[in-house]
Design an enzyme around this catalytic site. Structure first.
Site, short mmCIF file in Angstrom:
data_model
loop_
_atom_site.label_atom_id
_atom_site.label_comp_id
_atom_site.label_asym_id
_atom_site.label_seq_id
_atom_site.Cartn_x
_atom_site.Cartn_y
_atom_site.Cartn_z
N GLU A 75 10.13 -4.74 5.55
CA GLU A 75 9.40 -5.34 6.80
C GLU A 75 9.83 -6.43 7.81
O GLU A 75 10.05 -6.01 8.86
CB GLU A 75 8.01 -5.89 6.40
CG GLU A 75 6.91 -4.86 5.94
CD GLU A 75 6.94 -4.26 4.44
OE1 GLU A 75 7.96 -5.06 3.73
OE2 GLU A 75 6.43 -3.49 4.10
N HIS B 224 -4.66 -6.17 1.29
CA HIS B 224 -4.51 -5.17 2.16
C HIS B 224 -5.83 -5.01 2.95
O HIS B 224 -6.21 -4.08 3.68
CB HIS B 224 -4.53 -3.72 1.46
CG HIS B 224 -3.21 -3.39 0.72
ND1 HIS B 224 -3.07 -4.11 -0.39
CD2 HIS B 224 -2.09 -2.52 0.98
CE1 HIS B 224 -1.56 -3.92 -0.92
NE2 HIS B 224 -1.31 -2.75 -0.14
#
Lengths: 336, 438, 332
Positions: A68, A137
């Site tokens: 990321e 999440h």
């Protein structure tokens, strides 16, 4: 949900609308590329980029390694040198791995370089709870980025806006973060064909009312509208504003509404403390609209806990239609 | 115990006043609040109300006597109270030394044990109200304490204020009134040189020029015109600024018939009048001075205008008058009472209320004289207080034209009353420059 | 039969004028930093600065074959990179002095010095911050069908950041035209590479990302130039990235607040005998590119440029206070 389109209008899902926006942009501008984890043949974790690799090929729909920080940084560097990358974080939670590149680099490069460079990158971030994915999440961290000068932070609530905002973000010379709510991806609504831009930094009055102003964005808009409908049955007239843009924030639309109703509620999914609600409340308290307040300002935000797994706990951890409805009722009936 | 009647301080810098007339004779009964006597100061004449009901005795000041502020001028005895010799303090009479105050040397501070401020009052703290309710109460000129709150813990909500206002007796300002006919009132003072024509501001009248007139000195000839619905002019119904300007031009032509040239001075709305006039009668103008003129921008403190127009008593007028000066302490309660006296006529207030709606709809100055200002050829100057809370002085900074600007530090919306000597000096300089042979 | 040309690579490969210019820029870097240090001590520059005195050959030789279309990303120790890539010292000083005429209009300072027009995308205050950005710039060149390369300067400290590994991996996976240039001066602030880094040579890490990695004497102009020549050729040919490690040394502390508790005086003095500028100058004279007088003239030009630069900066105007939020977003 609202935004039920008349049958003669073209209807797309939120995810399809985003995909259509990306396809339109890629057709029109060869410098637009997509980057992200599993966005190629897999079609993205939420199937938003489905089949785009077939249309535009792997050079323009690039699967990145699970990196990321590096991936976001590559997008920043590419944006700095002539490309217009749309970088998809698989979950907005993963943006924390890339905070360095988003906050220290993308947001500040134009300023550090005295306006001599632009970073026209777009970050797409699937956000929010309600999927049972628990603490890492399911977060709603858009307010974090509202604190960063140099970024623009958007929150589309409808398919129409999801498409218009993405196209507006691509047309914008500065870095834009778009938080897409995972529960909205399947929501259907009218989406105009062709290219159009939803103005960045403009909130939208979605329902007019006289007794209380409810400011909400993303999925909370739909919950607020549903609550407003129920409140109307008992004679309470709620005005509902779709926030749409967290940075820049639309002061005038909110203040005008507060001057009219004298009551304000801010509904958002992120943790209540230090969030969007705090900013909007303070903005009203600092403005001339303060004199029009006829009740304390109420914030309805996420619980002071990580998003839990158990479905009942998860539901209880963020504002729902019934909690919005109850809070507005108490506000209008002078119980707070 | 009889109640003392004193000569009140009714003006900012007043030390003495001249007793003009007693409305009640010695030994007569008077009701609390009824007119008791008139006083004249160097700025205005005003009526003093009886502080209590009772019979009037031991009058110590006669019409024409100049009396120090705070001096006891009579006593009021209750109905059954025996009237004996004048209480001792009644010896204070004209020319008596002012009440003795012990001045502390500047370097001596009071002992620490002395309470420097009263303990907080529980009641004052307990008044809960929403910002909207406070705003509504402020705008209506009512004390929040009078309103019963319906919110949690007695919190006053906006609705409570609205309900209170509806239940309260109709305020005279909204009462119907009958328009009058006839020309505007003109008054003159003779002197030497070209006359100075004066236009007062909204809710004021020609009397309000007294401090400035004194500062200008007796040689300056003056022509004062009362605006319609103000002072001694007839109450007229006007549809808007243009109609008002027409009436004023008519009065101006009549008043200046014998003069080739005049100097013009207007304050606030009177400034806008002067500007409109200057645009039409430019050739007649030797000079133009504008004090805090209206018409140079949209903003105006509409709450204050409405508050002054609406006020039916000194208590509700005072808070609004305090906005007129640079600091609130420029207006005393006595001054407010004096200012209320000529405003007692409900029909006049009603006429002015309608004029507010015509000239300042939705709290905005609905007339723009900036183009007129640009066209003026006569020597022009604008005076404005830097602490003007009614009209912002930046209007002058933003306007275009060949004029001088004087920004007065420490002055609010009424510099001609707050610092008349300074305003007179500035006006005279322009007049002197224009009167001088070419 | 012809005899093999045993002269150093740089002497063989570059024109005399280019070599003379390279020496001039190395002097310019040195005198610029000395001038900046002097101005700092006189209170004309605030904040801090990281000087690269002693590392001039690495900066200059790395940039020898780059054009204005090629990009570099730089580090907090980036003055040398900026000058080597073509910036003017006057506008650099102006930036250090916080002036509107500076490269960043007074918003960046020493740590963000940049000159986008000559391809310098900016010095970076975050260790490792420029690594992914360089890969992104290389991606742009490849997607846009240009032959431009990107050189990513970083220090030995950055090789332990996650961004280093993510960036090298992606550059290799996508065969991007980027050259990672590690200026290994032995210390990440106070912590030596021996104490912080598992491999002996940082170039050893190239193997993990399937790219060539070489370690060269960073104070040897010609050695650096040759390593770069090879890496740039590979990048321009579309064969992917390389890692070049220049072993060098900073004579000064990490920043202006460094009290030098972690290095010995002997160590510093030993490295000062290996002055890269003196070495390159001697080489040019030995091979007849310059004579003593010519070299002196080059050195004198650098001093004059620096003096003129400081003068320009001092006489420039400061940014307007009212423009504190200017350049946060694009002006519409």
């Amino acid at each position: 949900m609202n935004a039920q389109a008349p049958t003669d209008l073209r209807t797309l899902s939120y995810a399809e609308a985003i995909r259509e926006a990306m396809a339109i942009a890629m057709e029109a501008d060869p410098t637009v590329i997509l980057m992200g984890e599993d966005i190629g043949v897999y079609g993205g974790a939420f199937q938003v980029t489905l089949d785009l690799i077939d249309r535009f090929g792997p050079d323009r729909v690039m699967d990145t390694p699970i990196s990321e920080l590096g991936g976001a940084g590559v997008a920043v560097g590419a944006a700095l040198t002539g490309l217009k990358p749309i970088f998809e974080f698989q979950f907005s939670d993963f943006a924390m791995l890339a905070m360095e590149q988003i906050v220290n680099q993308a947001a500040k490069l134009r300023y550090m370089l005295g306006g001599e460079a632009s970073v026209p990158v777009v970050f797409r971030l699937p956000a929010g709870s309600g999927t049972g994915a628990a603490a890492q999440h399911s977060q709603s961290i858009e307010a974090w980025f509202g604190h960063v000068p140099g970024l623009k932070v958007l929150q589309p609530a409808t398919p129409e806006d999801a498409k218009g905002m993405l196209l507006a973000a691509l047309a914008d010379p500065d870095p834009v973060m778009i938080f897409e709510h995972k529960l909205l991806y399947k929501m259907k609504g009218h989406v105009p064909a062709g290219s159009y831009l939803t103005p960045i930094g403009k909130a939208l009055l979605r329902r007019a009312g006289t007794d209380v102003t409810i400011v909400a964005g993303s999925i909370m808009l739909h919950r607020a509208l549903e609550a407003a409908e129920k409140l109307a049955a008992e004679g309470i007239s709620a005005e509902v504003i779709d926030l749409r843009s967290i940075r820049p924030i639309d002061h005038e639309t909110i203040l005008a509404s507060v001057r009219k109703t004298g009551r304000l509620m801010v509904v958002y999914e992120g943790v209540k403390a230090f969030g969007v609600g705090a900013e909007i409340s303070a903005m009203v308290a600092e403005s001339d609209a303060f004199d029009y307040l006829d009740a304390p300002i109420l914030r309805l935000g996420g619980a002071d806990a990580p998003v839990p797994y158990n479905p009942d706990l998860e539901r209880a951890s963020v504002p729902q239609v019934d909690t919005i409805e109850a809070a507005a009722r108490r506000l209008v009936r002078r119980e707070v | 115990m009889p109640v003392e009647v004193i000569l009140p301080k009714v003006d900012m810098d007043m030390t003495h006043g001249t007793l003009a007339v007693w409305h009640v004779a010695e030994g007569e009964m008077v009701q609390k609040g009824a007119a008791l006597f008139d006083i004249e100061t160097d700025k205005a004449a005003m009526e003093v109300e009886a502080p209590a009901s009772g019979s009037l005795h031991h009058i110590t000041a006669q019409p024409g006597d100049k009396v120090a502020v705070g001096t006891i001028v009579a006593w009021l005895y209750a109905k059954d109270e025996a009237v004996g010799a004048a209480p001792l303090t009644a010896a204070a009479k004209q020319d008596a030394p002012p009440p003795v105050t012990v001045a502390l040397p500047a370097d001596i501070t009071p002992p620490l044990s002395a309470p420097s401020f009263p303990p907080p009052q529980a009641e004052a703290l307990a008044q809960r109200a929403t910002p909207s309710a406070r705003h509504a109460a402020r705008s209506a000129g009512i004390a929040l304490e009078r309103v019963r709150g319906s919110g949690p813990l007695g919190r006053v909500q906006r609705d409570d204020v609205t309900a209170f206002l509806q239940s309260a007796p109709q305020t005279p300002a909204t009462a119907p009134w009958v328009p009058q006919s006839g020309p505007l009132h003109i008054s003159r003072r003779k002197g030497q040189g070209l006359p100075l024509v004066l236009f007062h501001g909204f809710t004021a009248d020609s009397q309000s020029w007294a401090p400035l007139e004194k500062a200008l000195g007796p040689q300056q000839p003056l022509i004062r015109i009362d605006l319609p619905g103000h002072g001694k002019s007839p109450r007229r119904r006007i549809a808007g600024f243009a109609e008002l300007a027409r009436m004023v031009v008519e009065a101006f032509d009549e008043a200046t018939r014998e003069h080739d040239k005049v100097h013009l001075l207007g304050h606030s709305l009177g400034g806008a009048m002067a500007l409109a006039l200057a645009d039409i009668r430019g050739r007649k103008l030797a000079s133009l001075s504008l004090i805090s003129p209206a018409g140079l921008g949209p903003e105006v403190d509409a709450d204050a205008l409405a508050g002054i127009v609406r006020a039916s008593r000194a208590e509700s007028l005072a808070p609004w008058l305090r906005r007129l000066t640079a600091t609130p302490d420029g207006i005393s309660d006595d001054y407010a009472r004096a200012a209320m006296a000529p405003r007692k006529d409900p029909a006049m207030r009603a006429a002015q209320a309608d004029m507010t709606a015509a000239l300042f709809p939705d709290g905005v100055q609905a007339f723009d004289l900036r183009p007129a200002l640009q066209r003026i050829e006569a020597p022009t100057q604008i005076l404005w207080g830097r602490q003007d809370h009614i009209l912002p002085y930046r209007h002058a900074l933003a306007a275009d034209g060949d004029f001088a600007i004087h920004l007065l530090k420490g002055a609010g919306h009424i510099p001609q009353i707050e610092c008349p000597d300074r305003v007179a000096r500035i006006v005279q300089r322009l007049i002197a420059g224009c009167d001088a042979p070419v | 039969m012809t005899l093999p040309d045993n002269r150093p690579f740089a002497i063989r490969h570059f024109a005399p004028a280019a070599l003379r210019e390279a020496l001039k820029k190395m002097y310019l870097i040195r005198r610029f930093e000395e001038g900046a240090e002097d101005s700092y001590m006189r209170g004309l520059i605030h904040g801090t600065m990281h000087l690269s005195i002693g590392q001039e050959a690495s900066a200059m030789a790395t940039c020898m074959e780059l054009t204005d279309n090629d990009k570099i990303t730089s580090t907090h120790r980036g003055h040398g990179h900026c000058i080597a890539k073509g910036a003017e010292v006057g506008r650099m000083f102006a930036e250090f002095f916080g002036k509107e005429t500076g490269y960043c209009h007074g918003r960046g300072g020493s740590m963000h010095i940049a000159d986008v027009k000559t391809g310098n995308l900016g010095a970076n205050g975050i260790v490792g911050g420029g690594l992914p950005i360089a890969v992104g710039a290389a991606l742009s060149a490849k997607r846009l069908g240009k032959s431009d390369v990107t050189v990513c300067f970083f220090g030995d400290g950055a090789n332990n950041e996650g961004a280093f590994h993510e960036a090298l991996n992606m550059a290799a996976v996508w065969k991007l035209p980027v050259i990672f240039v590690c200026e290994n001066n032995g210390y990440g602030m106070s912590t030596s590479t021996a104490r912080s880094t598992a491999v002996t040579h940082i170039a050893d890490r190239a193997a993990a990302y399937a790219m060539p990695g070489v370690t060269v004497d960073g104070n040897d102009f010609s050695a650096v130039a040759f390593a770069m020549h090879t890496a740039i050729a590979r990048a321009r040919a579309g064969e992917g990235p390389s890692l070049v490690e220049n072993l060098t040394y900073r004579w000064r502390g990490h920043s202006k607040s460094d009290r030098n508790r972690y290095r010995s005086k002997d160590e510093i003095e030993d490295w000062m005998t290996r002055d890269p500028i003196a070495r390159f100058r001697a080489e040019l004279i030995a091979h007849g590119i310059l004579d003593e007088a010519g070299a002196e003239a080059v050195a004198a030009e650098a001093i004059a440029d620096v003096q003129a630069g400081i003068e320009f900066a001092r006489s420039s105007t400061a940014p307007s206070i009212s423009e504190v939020t200017r350049y946060v977003y694009a002006e519409v």
